[in-house]
Scaffold this active site. Structure first.
Site, PDB file in Angstrom:
ATOM      1  N   ARG A  45      15.198  -1.636  -2.388  1.00 20.12           N
ATOM      2  CA  ARG A  45      15.075  -3.010  -2.847  1.00 20.12           C
ATOM      3  C   ARG A  45      15.218  -3.049  -4.384  1.00 20.12           C
ATOM      4  NH1 ARG A  45      10.073  -5.393  -4.230  1.00 20.12           N
ATOM      5  NH2 ARG A  45       8.892  -3.754  -2.682  1.00 20.12           N
ATOM      6  N   TYR A  96      26.520 -29.617  -6.639  1.00 19.02           N
ATOM      7  CA  TYR A  96      26.371 -28.642  -5.339  1.00 19.02           C
ATOM      8  C   TYR A  96      24.947 -29.178  -4.674  1.00 19.02           C
ATOM      9  CZ  TYR A  96      25.105 -24.648  -2.369  1.00 19.02           C
ATOM     10  OH  TYR A  96      24.885 -23.798  -1.325  1.00 19.02           O
ATOM     11  N   ASP A 167      27.203 -23.005 -13.568  1.00 20.74           N
ATOM     12  CA  ASP A 167      27.504 -22.492 -12.369  1.00 20.74           C
ATOM     13  C   ASP A 167      29.172 -22.497 -12.583  1.00 20.74           C
ATOM     14  OD1 ASP A 167      28.638 -22.325  -9.733  1.00 20.74           O
ATOM     15  OD2 ASP A 167      27.047 -23.426  -8.874  1.00 20.74           O
ATOM     16  N   LYS A 192      32.451 -17.174  -2.322  1.00 20.21           N
ATOM     17  CA  LYS A 192      33.729 -18.127  -2.639  1.00 20.21           C
ATOM     18  C   LYS A 192      34.874 -17.397  -3.209  1.00 20.21           C
ATOM     19  CE  LYS A 192      30.889 -21.541  -1.212  1.00 20.21           C
ATOM     20  NZ  LYS A 192      29.504 -20.871  -1.464  1.00 20.21           N
TER      21      LYS A 192
END
Length: 352
Positions: A45, A96, A167, A192
């Site tokens: 983790r 978004y 972003d 993306k």
């Protein structure tokens, strides 16, 4: 400080193993949850060599240090956690839906306040930033494709002590490097363009400031929003070809926009001048747009984007989309198919 190499080169050389005899050219997938104590890894983790390779490469491209996440929304969540309780976030009103959803949810629970602005109206954004803790920028916005003056907004926001987050999913570091324009933090849905093959779900946060990076790493470790090693491996493999993929997609998008000028089936064509995303507004509203999407043979109806295949979607089919987005708006993600085939299929689907 300018990087030593061009982005096309950095995407190839960054995140490689040592150049020693018999070392692999690529960092392999490390399928390990637990490590022998005493080193830097300790537990799955906290770290994984497959993440580190991806982070080194994307960080080099953006000009900062990268922290990878399980998804783009996990990255968004970690950044929003930097806002102290009751702080104000300034954000684009048309952006978004996942980001807007997180902001609205946090505002409804009293964690923060949100001021939505027209991100293309620099004066409005600067005025709203006067009491902001964080200014969130999308440029281009999704799906309206509006552009923000990142440099001017960053200067004004910093004068008021606010963080600036960009972003950069649509532009990617090949076309835009927000840290060089004054932003503090860059966010990606690496699902993306970064990974580019519609086969990996991943997010990323990049910053040049150690304090911000440490805070982001802490959020990832505490919340467990870690990427899978295979996803990180796939994203890095995709990143290697980002420049050539985006260059091809952009060239095709620009040609399609040129050919669509004054097309009788369209009310509007939106394109920011760069990148592989186009938005068109079909005459006849939702029914006409849905019919066009259904007639296509090449353009795949899908909500994600940035892959080698061309996709499109009527955005208002999602109830969470902003009501000012026209019912007939279709967002196109131009892939790597031949531009003539894409255009012929597109105008056939539009009914011409």
């Amino acid at each position: 400080m300018q990087p030593e190499f061009h982005p096309e080169t950095l995407a190839i050389i960054a995140g490689r193993p040592p150049r020693d005899s018999d070392e692999p050219l690529n960092v392999p997938v490390h399928l390990a949850s637990t490590y022998v104590s005493g080193g830097d890894l300790e537990y799955g983790r906290y770290a994984n060599p497959s993440w580190t390779a991806f982070e080194d490469a994307l960080g080099a491209l953006e000009g900062g240090r990268c922290v990878s996440f399980a998804s783009g929304l996990a990255a968004v969540s970690a950044v929003l956690d930097l806002v102290e309780t009751g702080g104000t976030v300034v954000a684009p009103r048309r952006s978004y839906t996942g980001t807007v959803g997180q902001l609205d949810d946090r505002a409804a629970r009293g964690q923060l306040r949100v001021t939505y602005v027209d991100i293309a109206d620099t004066a409005e954004v600067i005025a709203a930033s006067a009491d902001a803790a964080l200014v969130w920028i999308e440029s281009p916005t999704n799906p309206a494709l509006e552009l923000a003056d990142i440099s001017a907004i960053s200067r004004a926001a910093h004068a008021h002590g606010a963080l600036v987050v960009v972003d950069n999913t649509f532009a990617t570091p090949v076309l835009q490097r927000p840290l060089e324009l004054g932003a503090d933090i860059v966010v990606h849905s690496a699902t993306k363009y970064i990974s580019g093959h519609s086969d990996a779900l991943l997010g990323a946060v990049i910053t040049s400031q150690d304090a911000h990076r440490d805070a982001i790493v802490k959020r990832r470790s505490l919340d467990g929003a870690i990427p899978g090693p295979l996803e990180a491996f796939l994203a890095l493999r995709g990143l290697r070809t980002l420049s050539v993929r985006l260059t091809r997609a952009q060239a095709s998008a620009q040609e399609i926009v040129r050919r669509l000028e004054a097309h009788p089936a369209l009310e509007e064509v939106r394109y920011p001048g760069f990148g592989g995303i186009i938005s068109i507004v079909v005459r006849g509203g939702a029914d006409a747009a849905d019919a066009a999407v259904g007639r296509s043979r090449l353009w795949l109806p899908a909500t994600s984007l940035g892959g080698v295949e061309s996709t499109w979607e009527r955005r208002r089919r999602w109830p969470s989309e902003h009501p000012t987005i026209p019912e007939g708006l279709i967002r196109l993600s131009v892939g790597l198919e031949h531009v003539d085939d894409l255009y012929t299929d597109l105008i056939t689907a539009l009914g011409d």
